[in-house]
Design a protein around this motif. Structure first.
Motif, mmCIF file in Angstrom:
data_model
loop_
_atom_site.group_PDB
_atom_site.id
_atom_site.type_symbol
_atom_site.label_atom_id
_atom_site.label_comp_id
_atom_site.label_asym_id
_atom_site.label_seq_id
_atom_site.Cartn_x
_atom_site.Cartn_y
_atom_site.Cartn_z
ATOM 1 N N VAL A 1 0.853 -1.216 0.000
ATOM 2 C CA VAL A 1 0.000 0.000 0.000
ATOM 3 C C VAL A 1 0.871 1.242 0.000
ATOM 4 N N ASP A 2 1.960 1.203 0.751
ATOM 5 C CA ASP A 2 2.864 2.353 0.799
ATOM 6 C C ASP A 2 3.476 2.625 -0.574
ATOM 7 N N LEU A 3 3.834 1.574 -1.310
ATOM 8 C CA LEU A 3 4.396 1.748 -2.655
ATOM 9 C C LEU A 3 3.354 2.334 -3.594
ATOM 10 N N GLU A 4 2.133 1.836 -3.534
ATOM 11 C CA GLU A 4 1.080 2.388 -4.406
ATOM 12 C C GLU A 4 0.799 3.844 -4.081
ATOM 13 N N ARG A 5 0.906 4.216 -2.791
ATOM 14 C CA ARG A 5 0.716 5.613 -2.402
ATOM 15 C C ARG A 5 1.819 6.482 -3.003
ATOM 16 N N LYS A 6 3.039 5.983 -3.001
ATOM 17 C CA LYS A 6 4.149 6.739 -3.582
ATOM 18 C C LYS A 6 3.972 6.905 -5.081
ATOM 19 N N LEU A 7 3.503 5.850 -5.753
ATOM 20 C CA LEU A 7 3.280 5.948 -7.189
ATOM 21 C C LEU A 7 2.152 6.921 -7.496
ATOM 22 N N ALA A 8 1.099 6.882 -6.668
ATOM 23 C CA ALA A 8 -0.013 7.820 -6.880
ATOM 24 C C ALA A 8 0.422 9.251 -6.645
ATOM 25 N N MET B 1 9.131 0.767 -10.847
ATOM 26 C CA MET B 1 8.341 0.680 -9.620
ATOM 27 C C MET B 1 6.913 0.206 -9.901
ATOM 28 N N GLN B 2 6.406 0.530 -11.089
ATOM 29 C CA GLN B 2 5.086 0.019 -11.472
ATOM 30 C C GLN B 2 5.119 -1.507 -11.577
ATOM 31 N N LEU B 3 6.223 -2.029 -12.098
ATOM 32 C CA LEU B 3 6.366 -3.491 -12.164
ATOM 33 C C LEU B 3 6.442 -4.094 -10.768
#
Length: 679
Positions: free
Chosen positions: A270-277, A291-293
């Motif tokens: 979830v933390d990674l998806e927050r950073k990507l968002a 990072m998307q991969l």
């Protein structure tokens, strides 16, 4: 490896076409060849008359033979090494199953099989580069076929080991699957090594980001971080954040609580998806794609999948970033969904045999996997050894019970067939015996049938075969081989060897025939063949009455040469009195008595002299008369054609000489005997 690679051949035979394209086949004795020829099918209503093509078209015979990989010495060494591992497994398999210590030993044996295959593959690759093989297209193709086949075997065996042998130690399989793909797809790792050697200049290389993407999709995070740290912009926030993301990714370790690991991984994801968002990596588009991969974005994974070599190459990597807690029973659904996804991206893709068998393992379709494994061009080497390992471990017993498959019978059948196949090879028959030994009475019967059919190249090999037959109590095999060697030695005019092998065979007719030849040769030439062998006969003489006569006559022959006339005369009288003297040897035996009868110092006394006269009149004379009657019917042959001795030209001369010698010796003997009595 596709089914199209299976050998097919077409026979263009006019006679076969005239007979309705029908063929008949039969095995050629002494090999694994099939003789094919045309024939007309005969039914119950077929007229009992010659066919229309009888005598018009020649019958052509076509020879068909199974191709094998094991003509190469390197592959024969693989069979020998795995044979030793097979024997070790049989010893280990004795006793109760399910022991934890035994399970660890079974895994070691499985890895031993794989290491032998890997070592053989390296040797094949090295040998393939040699000038001798490069110049020979046929051998080069055989090496290529062997490499392709055994690479597939090693890959499948490794996956089977992960899914069905190691799962008791670790229920999570993603880490092992990552090792599997890394081991069987080394090209990306080789490219990564080149980038690491380039240091800061690596970021300027065209393949830099493509290599990083492949590393991420293969789940090799440590190598990815090492290459990223060499980038010239690594000190920037985006790179530092990406490195922290990769570094902080939770990895399951033995002993972790599953619930705790899953919650940590969910928090990290979830933390990674927050950073990507939040577009933290937006300043570096390639890094953001990386990072998307890592986040498991389906859109970006679909785009990257187009560069993969096969459907299962990046599946473990995808599971690492989406379902790191995947268990073996969950892999079935994941693999099925993944292959559907792959097929949708590549509608024209055709599944190879290796890809299909990987899918069967992941979908837990062991029954179909074993069926497919028998189609590999390895003469059932893989299927046999794998079934044997499955049987001993006992891990899949419940599966086979559910499928109503008798696993012990299946194992027995495959080992029996494989051992029988090896026994038909001139170079591998010793290995085949070890497999047939595991098949109890049926295996022993097969050994008894196949051992005598092994072409004997030397007496050393014959001794080895005889020793194996003795060890298993196969007396008939030993005798059969001895007869073959005896006849071969006789054809080569090695009469001593022929007699030795004949005595070992205990074949009365064969021993008698060779003893007859030696006696006839002596009577015609005066030369005693193979005296050293006859001297050492000993108690073996009782195999045949003719051999007893030969042995005793040779004993007389030696006494005569040593001038021990009294002992020789006694033995000669005993031979004359025996009922084992062959008809053709009577003249020679009586002629041997002449010097003893003509001796001034009598060696034969009156009683014995009278006995010799009786034998002369009662044995030799009737034989001469019968011989005259028999030979008179055929081209007026004289009696000397049957009765001959190198010392006398005509057998009739023997009668006159013997009668005269007996009369003289009788008179001398009676004078001496009566004088002794008078004194």
């Amino acid at each position: 490896m596709t089914e199209d690679t299976v050998s097919h051949f077409e026979i263009g035979d006019t006679l076969a076409m005239r007979c309705g394209n029908t063929l008949t086949a039969s095995f050629v004795p002494g090999g694994s060849k099939l003789a094919l020829s045309a024939y007309r099918p005969v039914k119950w209503n077929t007229p009992d008359a010659p066919s229309e093509s009888a005598g018009e078209e020649p019958v052509l015979i076509y020879m068909a033979q199974e191709t094998t990989l094991y003509t190469e010495p390197l592959l024969r060494s693989l069979l020998a090494e795995t044979n030793a591992t097979f024997a070790t497994l049989q010893v280990l398999g004795q006793g109760p199953k399910g022991d934890a210590k035994k399970t660890a030993e079974y895994i070691k044996i499985s890895r031993t099989y794989r290491s032998i295959i890997r070592c053989c593959l390296e040797k094949l690759e090295h040998a393939k580069q040699s000038p001798e093989i490069q110049e020979n297209e046929a051998i080069k193709q055989r090496h290529a076929d062997a490499i392709l086949t055994f690479y597939a075997i090693e890959c499948l065996w490794h996956l089977f080991e992960i899914l069905y042998m190691q799962q008791q130690h670790n229920q999570l399989i993603v880490t092992q699957l990552l090792e599997w793909t890394r081991f069987h797809y080394p090209n990306t790792e080789d490219a990564a090594t080149d980038l690491l050697l380039m240091a800061e200049e690596a970021s300027e290389c065209e393949s830099y980001w493509d290599t990083l993407k492949a590393l991420i999709m293969l789940g090799q995070l440590d190598v990815t971080r090492a290459i990223l740290s060499q980038h010239r912009k690594f000190n920037q926030t985006a790179f530092q954040t990406a490195d922290l993301v990769l570094k902080s990714m939770p990895v399951y370790q033995d002993g972790y609580a599953m619930q705790k690991f899953c919650s940590q991984w969910e928090y990290w994801h979830v933390d990674l998806e927050r950073k990507l968002a939040a577009h933290v990596f937006a300043t570096e588009p390639e890094l953001e794609l990386l990072m998307q991969l890592v986040s498991g974005s389906n859109e970006h994974w679909d785009a990257a999948l187009m560069k993969s070599h096969d459907w299962y190459e990046f599946l473990p990597g995808y599971l690492l970033f989406t379902r790191p807690a995947c268990k073996p029973f969950e892999l079935r659904i994941a693999a099925s969904n993944w292959i559907n996804r792959w097929s949708g991206l590549r509608p024209n893709w055709e599944m190879t045999q290796l890809s299909r068998m990987v899918m069967q393992l992941m979908e837990h379709d062991i029954k179909l996997f074993i069926y497919e494994s028998q189609k590999l061009g390895d003469s059932h080497w893989f299927a046999t050894h794998l079934i044997d390992l499955i049987y001993h471990t006992g891990h899949l017993k419940s599966y086979f019970d559910q499928q109503h498959i008798d696993l012990p019978s299946l194992r027995f059948s495959m080992i029996f067939d494989y051992g029988s196949y090896l026994m038909t090879s001139h170079n591998l028959w010793q290995l085949g015996i070890d497999y047939l030994d595991c098949c109890k009475q049926e295996g022993l019967a097969a050994i008894e049938l196949l051992l005598p059919r092994i072409p004997l190249k030397s007496e050393r090999q014959a001794f080895k075969i005889i020793a194996m037959a003795k060890e298993r109590g196969l007396v008939n095999v030993e005798q059969s081989i001895c007869k073959v060697l005896s006849k071969r030695a006789y054809s080569d005019q090695r009469y001593g060897n022929a007699l030795e092998w004949a005595m070992r065979s205990k074949d009365v007719l064969l021993v008698t025939a060779i003893a007859d030849f030696i006696l006839k040769h002596y009577s015609n030439t005066g030369v005693m063949l193979c005296p050293d062998v006859i001297t050492s006969i000993g108690a073996r003489m009782f195999v045949s009455p003719r051999l007893v006569f030969l042995s005793k006559y040779f004993e007389f022959y030696e006494l005569y040469r040593q001038r021990d006339f009294l002992s020789g005369a006694e033995l000669l009288i005993n031979l004359l009195a025996s009922k084992i003297t062959p008809d053709y040897f009577w003249p020679s035996l009586l002629i041997d008595a002449l010097p003893l009868l003509e001796s001034e110092d009598p060696k034969i006394f009156s009683k014995e002299t009278i006995a010799i006269l009786q034998h002369l009149e009662m044995e030799l004379v009737p034989l001469i008369e019968r011989n005259k009657l028999n030979t008179a019917k055929f081209n007026n042959q004289s009696s000397k054609t049957v009765f001959s001795d190198y010392r006398v030209e005509n057998v009739e001369e023997i009668l006159d000489l013997m009668r005269l010698a007996c009369a003289r010796n009788l008179s001398r003997a009676m004078i001496i005997e009566n004088t002794a009595l008078a004194m």
